[in-house]
Design an enzyme around this catalytic site. Structure first.
Site, PDB file in Angstrom:
ATOM      1  N   ARG A   1       0.885  -1.173   0.000  1.00 38.42           N
ATOM      2  CA  ARG A   1       0.000   0.000   0.000  1.00 38.42           C
ATOM      3  C   ARG A   1       0.914   1.211   0.000  1.00 38.42           C
ATOM      4  O   ARG A   1       1.703   1.410   0.928  1.00 38.42           O
ATOM      5  CB  ARG A   1      -0.923   0.006   1.223  1.00 38.42           C
ATOM      6  CG  ARG A   1      -1.671   1.326   1.386  1.00 38.42           C
ATOM      7  CD  ARG A   1      -2.781   1.292   2.401  1.00 38.42           C
ATOM      8  NE  ARG A   1      -3.959   0.627   1.862  1.00 38.42           N
ATOM      9  CZ  ARG A   1      -5.185   0.732   2.381  1.00 38.42           C
ATOM     10  NH1 ARG A   1      -5.391   1.460   3.452  1.00 38.42           N
ATOM     11  NH2 ARG A   1      -6.192   0.097   1.836  1.00 38.42           N
TER      12      ARG A   1
ATOM     13  N   HIS B   1      -7.418   0.879  -6.404  1.00 33.23           N
ATOM     14  CA  HIS B   1      -7.640   0.041  -5.221  1.00 33.23           C
ATOM     15  C   HIS B   1      -8.329  -1.257  -5.689  1.00 33.23           C
ATOM     16  O   HIS B   1      -9.491  -1.511  -5.376  1.00 33.23           O
ATOM     17  CB  HIS B   1      -8.507   0.793  -4.211  1.00 33.23           C
ATOM     18  CG  HIS B   1      -8.502   0.216  -2.831  1.00 33.23           C
ATOM     19  ND1 HIS B   1      -7.750  -0.894  -2.479  1.00 33.23           N
ATOM     20  CD2 HIS B   1      -9.170   0.575  -1.695  1.00 33.23           C
ATOM     21  CE1 HIS B   1      -7.956  -1.166  -1.204  1.00 33.23           C
ATOM     22  NE2 HIS B   1      -8.802  -0.305  -0.707  1.00 33.23           N
TER      23      HIS B   1
ATOM     24  N   GLN C   1     -10.224  -3.829  -3.311  1.00 30.33           N
ATOM     25  CA  GLN C   1     -11.540  -3.406  -2.834  1.00 30.33           C
ATOM     26  C   GLN C   1     -12.622  -3.761  -3.842  1.00 30.33           C
ATOM     27  O   GLN C   1     -13.730  -4.157  -3.477  1.00 30.33           O
ATOM     28  CB  GLN C   1     -11.531  -1.890  -2.587  1.00 30.33           C
ATOM     29  CG  GLN C   1     -12.840  -1.362  -2.016  1.00 30.33           C
ATOM     30  CD  GLN C   1     -13.107  -1.838  -0.592  1.00 30.33           C
ATOM     31  OE1 GLN C   1     -12.247  -1.729   0.262  1.00 30.33           O
ATOM     32  NE2 GLN C   1     -14.305  -2.375  -0.339  1.00 30.33           N
TER      33      GLN C   1
ATOM     34  N   ASP D   1     -17.125   7.318  -1.868  1.00 32.21           N
ATOM     35  CA  ASP D   1     -15.905   7.212  -1.048  1.00 32.21           C
ATOM     36  C   ASP D   1     -15.649   8.601  -0.465  1.00 32.21           C
ATOM     37  O   ASP D   1     -16.301   9.582  -0.852  1.00 32.21           O
ATOM     38  CB  ASP D   1     -14.745   6.761  -1.961  1.00 32.21           C
ATOM     39  CG  ASP D   1     -13.458   6.456  -1.204  1.00 32.21           C
ATOM     40  OD1 ASP D   1     -13.494   6.361   0.041  1.00 32.21           O
ATOM     41  OD2 ASP D   1     -12.403   6.322  -1.861  1.00 32.21           O
TER      42      ASP D   1
ATOM     43  N   CYS E   1     -16.301   1.796   0.467  1.00 28.50           N
ATOM     44  CA  CYS E   1     -15.150   0.963   0.849  1.00 28.50           C
ATOM     45  C   CYS E   1     -14.786   1.128   2.314  1.00 28.50           C
ATOM     46  O   CYS E   1     -14.129   0.260   2.885  1.00 28.50           O
ATOM     47  CB  CYS E   1     -13.969   1.269  -0.051  1.00 28.50           C
ATOM     48  SG  CYS E   1     -13.359   2.961   0.081  1.00 28.50           S
TER      49      CYS E   1
ATOM     50  N   ARG F   1     -13.690  -8.381   1.962  1.00 28.32           N
ATOM     51  CA  ARG F   1     -12.259  -8.162   1.694  1.00 28.32           C
ATOM     52  C   ARG F   1     -11.489  -9.431   2.058  1.00 28.32           C
ATOM     53  O   ARG F   1     -10.565  -9.839   1.365  1.00 28.32           O
ATOM     54  CB  ARG F   1     -11.728  -6.981   2.523  1.00 28.32           C
ATOM     55  CG  ARG F   1     -12.302  -5.621   2.160  1.00 28.32           C
ATOM     56  CD  ARG F   1     -11.851  -5.171   0.790  1.00 28.32           C
ATOM     57  NE  ARG F   1     -10.414  -5.144   0.651  1.00 28.32           N
ATOM     58  CZ  ARG F   1      -9.625  -4.149   1.070  1.00 28.32           C
ATOM     59  NH1 ARG F   1     -10.145  -3.080   1.622  1.00 28.32           N
ATOM     60  NH2 ARG F   1      -8.314  -4.204   0.888  1.00 28.32           N
TER      61      ARG F   1
HETATM   62  N1  NVA Z   1      -9.878   6.750  -1.554  1.00 31.58           N
HETATM   63  C1  NVA Z   1      -9.522   6.350  -0.217  1.00 31.58           C
HETATM   64  C2  NVA Z   1      -9.767   4.883  -0.025  1.00 31.58           C
HETATM   65  C3  NVA Z   1      -9.485   4.385   1.365  1.00 31.58           C
HETATM   66  C4  NVA Z   1      -9.679   2.922   1.502  1.00 31.58           C
HETATM   67  C5  NVA Z   1      -8.059   6.688   0.045  1.00 31.58           C
HETATM   68  O1  NVA Z   1      -7.239   6.480  -0.841  1.00 31.58           O
HETATM   69  O2  NVA Z   1      -7.757   7.179   1.131  1.00 31.58           O
HETATM   70  N1   CP Z   2     -11.291   0.022   2.467  1.00 31.63           N
HETATM   71  C1   CP Z   2     -10.037  -0.028   2.909  1.00 31.63           C
HETATM   72  O1   CP Z   2      -9.102  -0.285   2.152  1.00 31.63           O
HETATM   73  O2   CP Z   2      -9.909   0.165   4.238  1.00 31.63           O
HETATM   74  P1   CP Z   2      -8.547   0.368   5.051  1.00 31.63           P
HETATM   75  O3   CP Z   2      -7.969   1.674   4.629  1.00 31.63           O
HETATM   76  O4   CP Z   2      -8.972   0.344   6.488  1.00 31.63           O
HETATM   77  O5   CP Z   2      -7.629  -0.770   4.729  1.00 31.63           O
END
Ligand code: NVA
Ligand code: CP
Length: 300
Positions: free
Chosen positions: A104, A131, A134, A219, A259, A287
């Site tokens: 990540r 992502h 997800q 989101d 998500c 997930r």
């Molecule tokens: N769009 C959000 C998704 C979090 C799971 C981010 O990148 O922070």
């Molecule tokens: N939806 C998601 O990826 O959640 P986290 O940021 O908690 O991993």
């Protein structure tokens, strides 16, 4: 031979995507029935987290344990990554000791470089651009509640962010229409929209986008790394909250997905996300099952 990576959904064919969804449902049932299934016994996955996470970390760690393997949590603060060790060197070394690398991070290009250097599968657990994990869970959730999504209309409300880009890829692979309702300046990746122009449409009013939608998804307005833009974004996204009134314009049995984490009263109202029939908790749980299916697919 280079290993099979999962950097975007486009690393899967349409049929592989469908197979993973089906397998995720099977693994979910097996887990509920207490059936032990350990195809990854003695296998190890390194998890590199340069951004925060609850669901992704727990689902990969629990999933790996359930499949008989082990997952290692690595953060920049506690590894040499945070002290400037090149990511290619990190990937090469992790690949010598583990069987998969989950990442990540911020720039998508970073995970591509890690994948190029790695001799084991690299899994994208979120970048600034995509992502895909997800979307495996989101599509599993839709399939288990409503059946195949092919031919349906889906409305994405809000920021054209990493989730939205992955929804575009899912639309192409699973053959559905995607209406993106976003303010000007917050469109998803232009190149993706262009490539998928036959099925992706951008509108400026959520009330227009959700008409006839079988699925409405949203989101946060400010993603990780955009904290400084929060105030400006709150202003720019006025009118983009998914409310009961907005959901009423979609199909009668339209599902709502998020998500998570969510901001009630911003991108979604509490009575939508906390409705008794809300499936966002199934979505979060999936997930685990979807990524178990993914790990089995990539590592067995
Ligand atoms: N769009 C959000 C998704 C979090 C799971 C981010 O990148 O922070
Ligand atoms: N939806 C998601 O990826 O959640 P986290 O940021 O908690 O991993």
């Amino acid at each position: 031979m280079s290993p099979r990576h999962f950097l975007t959904l486009n690393d899967l064919s349409s049929s592989e995507f469908r197979d993973i969804i089906q397998r995720a449902c099977e693994l979910k049932e097996m887990q509920a029935d207490g059936i032990l299934h350990e195809p990854l016994k003695n296998r190890i996955m390194a998890m590199v987290f340069e951004k925060a996470s609850t669901r992704t970390r727990v689902s990969f760690e629990a999933g790996m344990a359930q499949l008989g393997g082990h997952a290692l949590f690595l953060s920049p603060q506690d590894t040499q990554l945070g002290r400037g060790e090149p990511i290619e060197d990190t990937a090469r070394v992790l690949a010598r000791m583990t069987d998969a690398i989950m990442v990540r991070t911020f720039a998508h290009e970073k995970i591509e470089r890690m994948a190029d250097a790695s001799t084991v599968p690299v899994i994208n657990a979120l970048t600034d651009d995509y992502h895909p994990c997800q979307l495996l869970a989101d599509m599993q959730t839709y399939f288990e509640h409503r059946g195949d999504i092919q031919g349906q209309s889906v409305c994405w409300v809000g920021d054209g962010n990493n989730m939205c880009n992955s929804f575009i890829n899912a639309a192409a692979l699973l053959d559905f229409e995607l209406i993106v309702a976003c303010p000007e300046g917050y469109e998803p990746m232009a190149e993706l929209v262009k490539t998928n122009k036959d099925r992706v449409k951008i509108v400026r009013r959520p009330e227009e986008g959700v008409v006839g939608a079988a699925l409405v998804a949203t989101d946060v307005w400010a993603s990780m790394g955009q904290e400084d833009e929060r105030v400006r974004r709150e202003k720019d996204f006025t009118g983009f909250e998914v409310t009961l009134e907005l959901m009423a314009l979609a199909k009668d049995d339209a599902l709502f997905l998020h998500c998570l984490p969510a901001h009630r009263g911003e991108e979604v109202s509490a009575n939508v996300i906390d409705a008794p029939d809300s499936v966002v908790w199934d979505e979060a749980e999936n997930r685990l099952h979807a990524q178990k299916a993914l790990m089995e697919f990539l590592m067995c």
